[in-house]
Scaffold this motif. Structure first.
Motif, PDB file in Angstrom:
ATOM      1  N   CYS A 148       0.839  -1.214   0.000  1.00 11.13           N
ATOM      2  CA  CYS A 148       0.000   0.000   0.000  1.00 11.13           C
ATOM      3  C   CYS A 148       0.868   1.255   0.000  1.00 11.13           C
ATOM      4  O   CYS A 148       0.523   2.267  -0.628  1.00 11.13           O
ATOM      5  CB  CYS A 148      -0.912   0.008   1.222  1.00 11.13           C
ATOM      6  N   SER A 149       1.993   1.202   0.703  1.00 11.07           N
ATOM      7  CA  SER A 149       2.870   2.374   0.750  1.00 11.07           C
ATOM      8  C   SER A 149       3.476   2.658  -0.612  1.00 11.07           C
ATOM      9  O   SER A 149       3.809   3.809  -0.919  1.00 11.07           O
ATOM     10  CB  SER A 149       3.970   2.181   1.799  1.00 11.07           C
ATOM     11  N   CYS A 150       3.618   1.635  -1.461  1.00 12.79           N
ATOM     12  CA  CYS A 150       4.100   1.841  -2.824  1.00 12.79           C
ATOM     13  C   CYS A 150       3.125   2.742  -3.585  1.00 12.79           C
ATOM     14  O   CYS A 150       3.528   3.694  -4.260  1.00 12.79           O
ATOM     15  CB  CYS A 150       4.261   0.501  -3.535  1.00 12.79           C
ATOM     16  N   VAL A 151       1.830   2.448  -3.466  1.00  6.37           N
ATOM     17  CA  VAL A 151       0.806   3.251  -4.139  1.00  6.37           C
ATOM     18  C   VAL A 151       0.789   4.668  -3.577  1.00  6.37           C
ATOM     19  O   VAL A 151       0.747   5.658  -4.325  1.00  6.37           O
ATOM     20  CB  VAL A 151      -0.582   2.596  -3.990  1.00  6.37           C
ATOM     21  N   LEU A 152       0.835   4.782  -2.241  1.00  9.45           N
ATOM     22  CA  LEU A 152       0.777   6.095  -1.607  1.00  9.45           C
ATOM     23  C   LEU A 152       1.991   6.941  -1.972  1.00  9.45           C
ATOM     24  O   LEU A 152       1.869   8.147  -2.247  1.00  9.45           O
ATOM     25  CB  LEU A 152       0.687   5.934  -0.089  1.00  9.45           C
ATOM     26  N   THR A 153       3.166   6.334  -2.018  1.00 14.17           N
ATOM     27  CA  THR A 153       4.385   7.065  -2.382  1.00 14.17           C
ATOM     28  C   THR A 153       4.305   7.553  -3.824  1.00 14.17           C
ATOM     29  O   THR A 153       4.700   8.684  -4.139  1.00 14.17           O
ATOM     30  CB  THR A 153       5.635   6.192  -2.208  1.00 14.17           C
ATOM     31  N   ARG A 199      12.187  -8.463  -0.049  1.00 14.07           N
ATOM     32  CA  ARG A 199      12.743  -8.893   1.246  1.00 14.07           C
ATOM     33  C   ARG A 199      11.641  -9.299   2.215  1.00 14.07           C
ATOM     34  O   ARG A 199      11.861 -10.123   3.101  1.00 14.07           O
ATOM     35  CB  ARG A 199      13.592  -7.766   1.855  1.00 14.07           C
ATOM     36  N   HIS A 200      10.463  -8.717   2.082  1.00 16.15           N
ATOM     37  CA  HIS A 200       9.348  -9.028   2.984  1.00 16.15           C
ATOM     38  C   HIS A 200       8.487 -10.175   2.468  1.00 16.15           C
ATOM     39  O   HIS A 200       7.390 -10.412   2.984  1.00 16.15           O
ATOM     40  CB  HIS A 200       8.493  -7.788   3.201  1.00 16.15           C
ATOM     41  N   GLY A 201       8.957 -10.859   1.421  1.00 16.49           N
ATOM     42  CA  GLY A 201       8.271 -12.062   0.979  1.00 16.49           C
ATOM     43  C   GLY A 201       7.309 -11.908  -0.177  1.00 16.49           C
ATOM     44  O   GLY A 201       6.685 -12.896  -0.599  1.00 16.49           O
ATOM     45  N   TYR A 202       7.136 -10.703  -0.691  1.00 17.89           N
ATOM     46  CA  TYR A 202       6.262 -10.529  -1.858  1.00 17.89           C
ATOM     47  C   TYR A 202       6.943 -11.108  -3.101  1.00 17.89           C
ATOM     48  O   TYR A 202       8.164 -10.927  -3.267  1.00 17.89           O
ATOM     49  CB  TYR A 202       5.976  -9.040  -2.112  1.00 17.89           C
ATOM     50  N   PRO A 203       6.198 -11.788  -3.967  1.00 17.93           N
ATOM     51  CA  PRO A 203       6.807 -12.250  -5.229  1.00 17.93           C
ATOM     52  C   PRO A 203       7.321 -11.049  -6.028  1.00 17.93           C
ATOM     53  O   PRO A 203       6.630 -10.037  -6.155  1.00 17.93           O
ATOM     54  CB  PRO A 203       5.641 -12.940  -5.952  1.00 17.93           C
ATOM     55  N   VAL A 204       8.516 -11.174  -6.565  1.00 17.45           N
ATOM     56  CA  VAL A 204       9.108 -10.060  -7.310  1.00 17.45           C
ATOM     57  C   VAL A 204       8.245  -9.645  -8.507  1.00 17.45           C
ATOM     58  O   VAL A 204       8.062  -8.452  -8.743  1.00 17.45           O
ATOM     59  CB  VAL A 204      10.550 -10.407  -7.751  1.00 17.45           C
ATOM     60  N   PRO A 205       7.679 -10.587  -9.286  1.00 16.70           N
ATOM     61  CA  PRO A 205       6.815 -10.163 -10.394  1.00 16.70           C
ATOM     62  C   PRO A 205       5.605  -9.352  -9.921  1.00 16.70           C
ATOM     63  O   PRO A 205       5.203  -8.389 -10.578  1.00 16.70           O
ATOM     64  CB  PRO A 205       6.378 -11.491 -11.034  1.00 16.70           C
ATOM     65  N   PHE A 206       5.030  -9.734  -8.769  1.00 17.89           N
ATOM     66  CA  PHE A 206       3.908  -8.964  -8.222  1.00 17.89           C
ATOM     67  C   PHE A 206       4.369  -7.559  -7.843  1.00 17.89           C
ATOM     68  O   PHE A 206       3.690  -6.562  -8.143  1.00 17.89           O
ATOM     69  CB  PHE A 206       3.323  -9.673  -6.997  1.00 17.89           C
ATOM     70  N   ALA A 207       5.516  -7.461  -7.170  1.00 18.48           N
ATOM     71  CA  ALA A 207       6.030  -6.153  -6.747  1.00 18.48           C
ATOM     72  C   ALA A 207       6.304  -5.260  -7.950  1.00 18.48           C
ATOM     73  O   ALA A 207       5.971  -4.064  -7.950  1.00 18.48           O
ATOM     74  CB  ALA A 207       7.305  -6.341  -5.919  1.00 18.48           C
ATOM     75  N   ALA A 208       6.903  -5.830  -9.006  1.00 16.68           N
ATOM     76  CA  ALA A 208       7.201  -5.044 -10.200  1.00 16.68           C
ATOM     77  C   ALA A 208       5.923  -4.621 -10.917  1.00 16.68           C
ATOM     78  O   ALA A 208       5.815  -3.488 -11.412  1.00 16.68           O
ATOM     79  CB  ALA A 208       8.092  -5.851 -11.145  1.00 16.68           C
ATOM     80  N   SER A 209       4.926  -5.511 -10.967  1.00 14.85           N
ATOM     81  CA  SER A 209       3.648  -5.181 -11.607  1.00 14.85           C
ATOM     82  C   SER A 209       2.933  -4.078 -10.838  1.00 14.85           C
ATOM     83  O   SER A 209       2.354  -3.167 -11.436  1.00 14.85           O
ATOM     84  CB  SER A 209       2.755  -6.421 -11.682  1.00 14.85           C
ATOM     85  N   LEU A 210       2.972  -4.173  -9.512  1.00 16.12           N
ATOM     86  CA  LEU A 210       2.363  -3.127  -8.689  1.00 16.12           C
ATOM     87  C   LEU A 210       3.037  -1.786  -8.927  1.00 16.12           C
ATOM     88  O   LEU A 210       2.369  -0.758  -9.104  1.00 16.12           O
ATOM     89  CB  LEU A 210       2.469  -3.513  -7.206  1.00 16.12           C
ATOM     90  N   GLN A 211       4.363  -1.780  -8.958  1.00 17.08           N
ATOM     91  CA  GLN A 211       5.089  -0.534  -9.157  1.00 17.08           C
ATOM     92  C   GLN A 211       4.779   0.073 -10.529  1.00 17.08           C
ATOM     93  O   GLN A 211       4.535   1.277 -10.642  1.00 17.08           O
ATOM     94  CB  GLN A 211       6.593  -0.774  -9.034  1.00 17.08           C
ATOM     95  N   LEU A 268      -6.257  -6.631  -0.081  1.00 18.79           N
ATOM     96  CA  LEU A 268      -6.993  -7.893  -0.158  1.00 18.79           C
ATOM     97  C   LEU A 268      -6.092  -9.022  -0.657  1.00 18.79           C
ATOM     98  O   LEU A 268      -6.170 -10.155  -0.162  1.00 18.79           O
ATOM     99  CB  LEU A 268      -8.198  -7.730  -1.089  1.00 18.79           C
ATOM    100  N   TYR A 269      -5.242  -8.712  -1.628  1.00 18.97           N
ATOM    101  CA  TYR A 269      -4.317  -9.721  -2.171  1.00 18.97           C
ATOM    102  C   TYR A 269      -3.376 -10.218  -1.068  1.00 18.97           C
ATOM    103  O   TYR A 269      -3.132 -11.431  -0.945  1.00 18.97           O
ATOM    104  CB  TYR A 269      -3.517  -9.115  -3.323  1.00 18.97           C
ATOM    105  N   ALA A 270      -2.840  -9.295  -0.280  1.00 20.28           N
ATOM    106  CA  ALA A 270      -1.909  -9.679   0.785  1.00 20.28           C
ATOM    107  C   ALA A 270      -2.597 -10.540   1.840  1.00 20.28           C
ATOM    108  O   ALA A 270      -2.036 -11.549   2.298  1.00 20.28           O
ATOM    109  CB  ALA A 270      -1.305  -8.427   1.428  1.00 20.28           C
ATOM    110  N   GLY A 278      -1.591 -14.420   2.474  1.00 24.00           N
ATOM    111  CA  GLY A 278      -0.748 -14.477   3.658  1.00 24.00           C
ATOM    112  C   GLY A 278       0.554 -13.711   3.538  1.00 24.00           C
ATOM    113  O   GLY A 278       1.565 -14.086   4.147  1.00 24.00           O
ATOM    114  N   LEU A 279       0.545 -12.621   2.779  1.00 23.77           N
ATOM    115  CA  LEU A 279       1.756 -11.825   2.575  1.00 23.77           C
ATOM    116  C   LEU A 279       1.730 -10.591   3.468  1.00 23.77           C
ATOM    117  O   LEU A 279       0.678 -10.143   3.930  1.00 23.77           O
ATOM    118  CB  LEU A 279       1.860 -11.385   1.107  1.00 23.77           C
ATOM    119  N   GLY A 280       2.908 -10.007   3.674  1.00 18.66           N
ATOM    120  CA  GLY A 280       3.003  -8.721   4.346  1.00 18.66           C
ATOM    121  C   GLY A 280       2.732  -8.735   5.836  1.00 18.66           C
ATOM    122  O   GLY A 280       2.417  -7.685   6.412  1.00 18.66           O
TER     123      GLY A 280
END
Length: 425
Positions: A94-99, A127-139, A190-192, A196-198
């Motif tokens: 969520c902080s990615c979106v807010l930033t 580092r916090h366990g999110y899949p890298v493809p998900f993190a990159a897609s979110l960004q 909701l995804y997290a 069970g992420l985050g």
């Protein structure tokens, strides 16, 4: 002539010729085929396309975004966003979106937002366990806010191309931008929870007040820029220069992250980005001049008037067309070429120019995260060091969320026009 120009341009696109060069070659074909114009027309219209005062804001906002990244301003914004929403499960996402929302309120560029914020948060999410493809897609998806939340370079281009007020288009983007922020944050939360992420996202984050004190110079930047524009202190073009001066001051004297070497690289990157956009605008200006001279806008208006019976069907058709165009053609070129052609038709159906500008920008922003030419997608892949194929599956829900928001923005004009009318009416 117009048919030859369009065919030439599409043929060049098919041969993977760069967008600006394709448009330029199409205009040369049109002038050569016409036989009644001298080649001097191209030089005159290249100059005329760039001889517009609001375009001064483009290089300044690009430079301001790069200075924010190099000067440590984006890092402070990330820390503050993490302190606000990082305590809940999925808070880091969520902080990615807010930033991205805060950064977008100054930078005006989605690519700059992707690099500046993604370089910090994609590794942190991994580092916090999110899949890298998900993190990159979110960004990549959240960085769209760089062209939706004002100030926005595509919005400036729309306003300049259609003789619409830059300030009106800017303020019309606030409501839609906030809607997309809320929708994306709701989805990642909701995804997290579902996956069970985050659960450890709150670790290492600063208390809100401590993060605010550390970041308040950075957070003051969007307040000064947007407050100055809507408070009537300076124009959007002047605001871009203020943003550069403020970013330089904070980066050099407050955070002390900008050295002569860093400034050199930052200015070089900004000049290259500006040159690319201006080259597209100049060639698209000549292209638009020749289409206008051939009467294409009038013919297009009559054709679309017969094709669509109502405002509802017209807007739906435009959304489908612009979404597909955005997948294949660079956003700046699409706006400069299409906006002067489509806006008069939209106004015939009773669509407000500022509202149509927001619809067009949000639509084409989706093209920045969809293959085959999604610039945000490539930028996020570069930062995350993953191949683009791995991003397609996690990207689809984000595209779906923004598409749902686009439907709300399209058919609820007050979302865009309420704040505009409050300030300008």
């Amino acid at each position: 002539m117009s048919q030859l120009m369009l065919i030439s341009m599409l043929l060049c696109f098919g041969l993977t010729v760069p967008v600006a060069v394709s448009i330029g070659l199409a205009t040369m074909a049109g002038v050569g085929f016409d036989g009644h114009m001298t080649w001097l027309v191209i030089a005159q219209q290249l100059y005329a396309a760039l001889d517009k005062y609001p375009l001064v804001a483009v290089p300044f906002f690009i430079l301001a975004g790069n200075l924010m990244e190099a000067g440590g301003i984006s890092e402070r914004m990330v820390e503050f966003a993490k302190s606000v929403v990082g305590g809940v499960q999925g808070g880091l996402a969520c902080s990615c979106v807010l930033t991205c929302m805060i950064f977008a309120a100054v930078a005006g560029s989605s690519v700059a937002t992707t690099f500046a914020v993604g370089a910090i948060l994609i590794p942190a999410m991994a580092r916090h366990g999110y899949p890298v493809p998900f993190a990159a897609s979110l960004q990549a998806s959240a960085a769209e806010l760089g062209v939706i939340i004002p100030p926005s370079i595509p919005m400036i281009l729309f306003a300049v191309s259609t003789d619409t007020s830059v300030g009106e288009v800017f303020i019309a983007g606030i409501g839609p931008g906030l809607l997309i922020v809320v929708a994306l944050m709701a989805y990642v939360w909701l995804y997290a929870r579902r996956n069970g992420l985050g659960k450890r996202d709150g670790e290492g984050r600063l208390p809100v007040w401590a993060a605010f004190k550390k970041a308040w110079w950075a957070l003051l930047m969007p307040v000064i820029i947007l407050g100055g524009i809507y408070g009537g202190i300076f124009t959007p073009t002047e605001a871009s220069a203020v943003a550069v001066v403020y970013a330089l001051f904070v980066g050099v004297f407050i955070y002390r992250r900008l050295s002569f070497a860093t400034l050199g690289r930052t200015f070089h990157r900004s000049v290259v980005s500006t040159a690319i956009i201006m080259f597209i605008i100049a060639n698209a200006g000549v292209f638009g001049f020749l289409l206008n001279r051939a009467g294409v806008p009038m013919m297009l208006g009559e054709w679309l008037g017969h094709l669509f019976a109502s405002e509802f069907s017209f807007l739906m058709g435009m959304n489908v067309a612009l979404f597909l165009i955005g997948m294949f053609i660079e956003t700046s070129a699409s706006i400069v070429v299409l906006a002067p052609l489509l806006l008069p038709v939209a106004m015939q159906f009773g669509v407000d120019p500022a509202h149509f500008g927001v619809i067009m920008v949000v639509n084409l922003a989706l093209g920045m995260v969809t293959p085959p030419f999604g610039v945000n997608l490539f930028a996020a892949c570069t930062v995350a060091n993953v191949p683009i194929e791995r991003l397609i599956r996690p990207l689809l829900p984000f595209v779906g969320v923004v598409l749902l928001c686009l439907m709300v923005i399209t058919y609820w004009p007050d979302l865009s026009l309420y704040f505009r009318d409050l300030v300008y009416r």
